[in-house]
Design a protein around this motif. Structure first.
Motif, mmCIF file in Angstrom:
data_model
loop_
_atom_site.group_PDB
_atom_site.id
_atom_site.type_symbol
_atom_site.label_atom_id
_atom_site.label_comp_id
_atom_site.label_asym_id
_atom_site.label_seq_id
_atom_site.Cartn_x
_atom_site.Cartn_y
_atom_site.Cartn_z
ATOM 1 N N SER A 135 69.326 48.016 66.403
ATOM 2 C CA SER A 135 70.551 47.962 65.604
ATOM 3 C C SER A 135 70.546 48.905 64.417
ATOM 4 C CB SER A 135 70.787 46.526 65.117
ATOM 5 O OG SER A 135 72.059 46.389 64.536
ATOM 6 N N ILE A 136 69.386 49.320 63.953
ATOM 7 C CA ILE A 136 69.336 50.300 62.867
ATOM 8 C C ILE A 136 69.467 51.694 63.487
ATOM 9 C CG2 ILE A 136 67.928 51.284 61.026
ATOM 10 C CD1 ILE A 136 66.716 48.565 60.569
ATOM 11 N N PRO A 137 70.519 52.441 63.176
ATOM 12 C CA PRO A 137 70.787 53.702 63.881
ATOM 13 C C PRO A 137 69.639 54.700 63.829
ATOM 14 C CG PRO A 137 72.690 53.030 62.598
ATOM 15 C CD PRO A 137 71.585 52.099 62.216
ATOM 16 N N ALA A 138 69.011 54.862 62.672
ATOM 17 C CA ALA A 138 67.938 55.852 62.554
ATOM 18 C C ALA A 138 66.758 55.499 63.448
ATOM 19 C CB ALA A 138 67.484 55.964 61.097
ATOM 20 N N ASN A 139 66.407 54.223 63.511
ATOM 21 C CA ASN A 139 65.289 53.792 64.358
ATOM 22 C C ASN A 139 65.621 53.948 65.841
ATOM 23 O OD1 ASN A 139 63.964 53.112 62.018
ATOM 24 N ND2 ASN A 139 64.345 50.913 62.207
ATOM 25 N N TYR A 140 66.838 53.559 66.213
ATOM 26 C CA TYR A 140 67.218 53.639 67.625
ATOM 27 C C TYR A 140 67.250 55.094 68.096
ATOM 28 C CZ TYR A 140 69.798 53.014 71.958
ATOM 29 O OH TYR A 140 70.165 53.043 73.277
ATOM 30 N N ALA A 141 67.785 55.982 67.278
ATOM 31 C CA ALA A 141 67.918 57.385 67.684
ATOM 32 C C ALA A 141 66.572 58.102 67.731
ATOM 33 C CB ALA A 141 68.867 58.110 66.731
ATOM 34 N N ALA A 142 65.679 57.788 66.792
ATOM 35 C CA ALA A 142 64.426 58.543 66.683
ATOM 36 C C ALA A 142 63.274 57.936 67.474
ATOM 37 C CB ALA A 142 64.019 58.659 65.209
ATOM 38 N N ILE A 143 63.275 56.618 67.683
ATOM 39 C CA ILE A 143 62.117 55.955 68.296
ATOM 40 C C ILE A 143 62.491 55.205 69.580
ATOM 41 C CG2 ILE A 143 60.336 54.207 67.990
ATOM 42 C CD1 ILE A 143 59.820 56.746 66.447
ATOM 43 N N THR A 144 63.425 54.276 69.485
ATOM 44 C CA THR A 144 63.685 53.378 70.615
ATOM 45 C C THR A 144 64.211 54.128 71.834
ATOM 46 O OG1 THR A 144 64.241 51.669 68.997
ATOM 47 C CG2 THR A 144 64.809 51.242 71.294
ATOM 48 N N HIS A 145 65.284 54.871 71.665
ATOM 49 C CA HIS A 145 65.885 55.568 72.802
ATOM 50 C C HIS A 145 64.944 56.606 73.411
ATOM 51 C CE1 HIS A 145 68.572 58.288 75.016
ATOM 52 N NE2 HIS A 145 69.297 57.207 75.247
ATOM 53 N N PRO A 146 64.289 57.488 72.610
ATOM 54 C CA PRO A 146 63.348 58.441 73.223
ATOM 55 C C PRO A 146 62.181 57.760 73.935
ATOM 56 C CG PRO A 146 63.937 59.150 71.011
ATOM 57 C CD PRO A 146 64.480 57.764 71.178
ATOM 58 N N THR A 147 61.687 56.653 73.385
ATOM 59 C CA THR A 147 60.570 55.957 74.024
ATOM 60 C C THR A 147 60.978 55.388 75.379
ATOM 61 O OG1 THR A 147 59.588 55.378 71.882
ATOM 62 C CG2 THR A 147 58.919 54.069 73.786
ATOM 63 N N LEU A 148 62.116 54.720 75.431
ATOM 64 C CA LEU A 148 62.574 54.165 76.700
ATOM 65 C C LEU A 148 62.887 55.266 77.704
ATOM 66 C CD1 LEU A 148 64.939 51.327 75.399
ATOM 67 C CD2 LEU A 148 62.652 51.076 76.366
ATOM 68 N N SER A 149 63.480 56.358 77.250
ATOM 69 C CA SER A 149 63.808 57.462 78.161
ATOM 70 C C SER A 149 62.563 58.096 78.752
ATOM 71 C CB SER A 149 64.634 58.522 77.426
ATOM 72 O OG SER A 149 65.870 57.990 76.989
ATOM 73 N N SER A 150 61.471 58.116 77.987
ATOM 74 C CA SER A 150 60.239 58.741 78.475
ATOM 75 C C SER A 150 59.609 57.969 79.631
ATOM 76 C CB SER A 150 59.225 58.861 77.331
ATOM 77 O OG SER A 150 58.778 57.571 76.907
ATOM 78 N N PHE A 151 60.003 56.712 79.819
ATOM 79 C CA PHE A 151 59.445 55.918 80.907
ATOM 80 C C PHE A 151 60.091 56.233 82.257
ATOM 81 C CE2 PHE A 151 58.643 52.352 77.602
ATOM 82 C CZ PHE A 151 57.519 53.020 77.150
ATOM 83 N N TYR A 152 61.205 56.973 82.243
ATOM 84 C CA TYR A 152 61.964 57.191 83.469
ATOM 85 C C TYR A 152 62.198 58.683 83.702
ATOM 86 C CZ TYR A 152 63.035 52.256 82.726
ATOM 87 O OH TYR A 152 62.930 50.914 82.503
ATOM 88 N N LYS A 153 62.567 58.995 84.912
ATOM 89 C CA LYS A 153 62.995 60.334 85.269
ATOM 90 C C LYS A 153 64.492 60.331 85.523
ATOM 91 C CE LYS A 153 58.576 61.865 87.212
ATOM 92 N NZ LYS A 153 57.882 62.441 88.386
ATOM 93 N N VAL A 154 65.066 61.530 85.617
ATOM 94 C CA VAL A 154 66.483 61.664 85.902
ATOM 95 C C VAL A 154 66.766 61.068 87.283
ATOM 96 C CG1 VAL A 154 68.345 63.348 86.224
ATOM 97 C CG2 VAL A 154 66.590 63.722 84.463
ATOM 98 N N PRO A 155 67.829 60.288 87.473
ATOM 99 C CA PRO A 155 68.911 60.008 86.526
ATOM 100 C C PRO A 155 68.706 58.746 85.702
ATOM 101 C CG PRO A 155 69.523 59.179 88.666
ATOM 102 C CD PRO A 155 68.152 59.796 88.833
ATOM 103 N N GLN A 156 67.619 57.982 85.960
ATOM 104 C CA GLN A 156 67.441 56.701 85.283
ATOM 105 C C GLN A 156 67.287 56.847 83.781
ATOM 106 O OE1 GLN A 156 64.079 55.536 87.782
ATOM 107 N NE2 GLN A 156 65.245 53.775 88.509
ATOM 108 N N SER A 157 66.722 57.968 83.326
ATOM 109 C CA SER A 157 66.505 58.151 81.888
ATOM 110 C C SER A 157 67.807 58.206 81.109
ATOM 111 C CB SER A 157 65.707 59.438 81.644
ATOM 112 O OG SER A 157 66.409 60.561 82.142
ATOM 113 N N TYR A 158 68.943 58.428 81.801
ATOM 114 C CA TYR A 158 70.222 58.533 81.114
ATOM 115 C C TYR A 158 70.907 57.175 80.935
ATOM 116 C CZ TYR A 158 69.991 63.588 81.684
ATOM 117 O OH TYR A 158 69.603 64.893 81.616
ATOM 118 N N TYR A 159 70.718 56.258 81.882
ATOM 119 C CA TYR A 159 71.484 55.022 81.799
ATOM 120 C C TYR A 159 70.643 53.773 81.559
ATOM 121 C CZ TYR A 159 70.133 54.282 86.724
ATOM 122 O OH TYR A 159 69.427 54.101 87.886
#
Length: 385
Positions: A135-159
């Motif tokens: 819920s904190i925008p700075a944390n979600y943009a810099a840490i949460t979203h990149p970390t979760l995206s790194s666990f997947y490959k395209v196209p899963q990393s997008y959704y």
């Protein structure tokens, strides 16, 4: 220990930030198994919660048994006996009277107190962790979203990261903690008013829960000289809040200044319960991951037993029959099938169109009564399909 064997295998979200996982309940499960069954289980990192019976990680596999969610895992492990665990020989073999229950020494009064504090911790601190990461925008943009995206490959990393964030949205909205981070991802330096609001929220949740520090007092752990389930639950949430390199350091600073005792307690739990067993990375992305149901994925991925000579013979005969059927169909079409011709047909207006003649009948073009007046020019008199 290979996770495909009959031993205990804990499936959880991948490790990050020197922690066993990125999710509090997964960390608790890893800590519990390390204290209850050191060296007698393995960890399989997982990024597909749909494989779990509950639809959430962690889950435990033991032979033909699959156990989830966390509360069921803890009960299942606590009830294990030496005979039900994968055989261990030598000095690591279970001693007589062995118990996998981490809370075995607690009396009924302490167990009741433990249960009440665990429910309170999972509710209050669970909201706080979800708020900080999603819920904190700075944390979600810099840490949460990149970390979760790194666990997947395209196209899963997008959704997939967005789907995980939406799963936390209802809980945070009900508590008034949702800041719609998707609309504020570019906000790097929150205003002073925003910081004051966040500080009030975090202080309220910290004070509401961290009254547990009074129960801890000067002791290393809550009940006796080793961690119990309450120690693990409390430490798992605090460790995530202080170990993740969050851009917004308001909460970690507040913890360090106001609750150093709980920080020290969390670090003691980490030192005592960090898993020392094999950790298997998540499976690579495969086409079978797109199958919508876990049963289909399991059927696709399950190992096939070796075939007998009779089964191989019948399989060869089946493929021969299929080959003969295909060859016969193609041969019939070329030899005895209707002949096709591509022709040009000129209509009454003088326009030329391409048509197909099959057995003397023109198809593929509606030429009406003007066909009798048209001029047909054969392009390939002997063309066959």
């Amino acid at each position: 220990m290979n996770p495909s064997t009959q031993g205990l295998t804990l499936h959880l979200w991948p490790s990050k930030w020197n922690l066993p996982s990125i999710e509090p309940s997964c960390i608790v499960a890893a800590f519990y198994l390390q204290l209850a069954l050191p060296g007698r289980f393995s960890i399989q990192e997982c990024t597909n919660p749909d494989l779990s019976p509950s639809g959430q990680l962690p889950y435990l596999t033991h032979g033909h048994h699959t156990v989830a969610p966390l509360s069921s895992i803890l009960k299942y492990v606590a009830a294990l006996t030496p005979a039900s665990i994968s055989p261990v020989t030598g000095p690591d073999a279970p001693e007589p009277g062995f118990s996998a229950d981490v809370d075995v020494l607690l009396d009924p009064s302490d167990r009741a107190l433990r249960t009440a504090w665990i429910a309170h911790a999972e509710s209050a601190l669970g909201d706080l962790v979800a708020y900080v990461f999603y819920s904190i925008p700075a944390n979600y943009a810099a840490i949460t979203h990149p970390t979760l995206s790194s666990f997947y490959k395209v196209p899963q990393s997008y959704y997939v990261p967005k789907r995980i964030c939406q799963a936390h949205q209802a809980r945070l909205q009900a508590n008034g903690l949702w800041n719609t981070p998707g609309k504020r991802l570019r906000q790097k330096t929150p205003s002073a008013l925003t910081r004051k609001k966040r500080k009030r929220i975090q202080s309220r949740y910290i004070k509401a829960h961290f009254s547990a520090s009074g129960l801890l007092g000067d002791k290393n752990f809550f009940f006796y000289d080793r961690p119990t389930t309450l120690d693990l639950v409390l430490a798992a949430h605090i460790l995530l809040l202080v170990h993740a390199p969050l851009p917004d350091t308001l909460l970690s600073s507040l913890l360090s200044s106001s609750y150093p005792t709980l920080l020290s307690h969390a670090r003691r739990v980490l030192a005592a319960a960090t898993p020392t067993v094999p950790v298997h990375p998540p499976e690579r992305y495969r086409l079978s991951a797109l199958l919508p149901y876990p049963s289909f994925h399991t059927w696709w991925s399950e190992p096939r037993p070796p075939k007998s000579e009779e089964e191989k013979r019948f399989e060869r005969m089946r493929w021969r029959w299929i080959g003969l059927a295909i060859l016969g169909s193609v041969g019939y079409w070329f030899i005895w099938g209707p002949k096709l011709r591509f022709v040009k047909v000129e209509n009454g207006d003088g326009d030329e169109n391409l048509a197909i003649v099959v057995g003397g009948e023109t198809v593929g073009l509606d030429i009406g009564d003007e066909a009798d007046d048209g001029v047909e020019e054969e392009v390939d008199d002997n063309a066959n399909a």
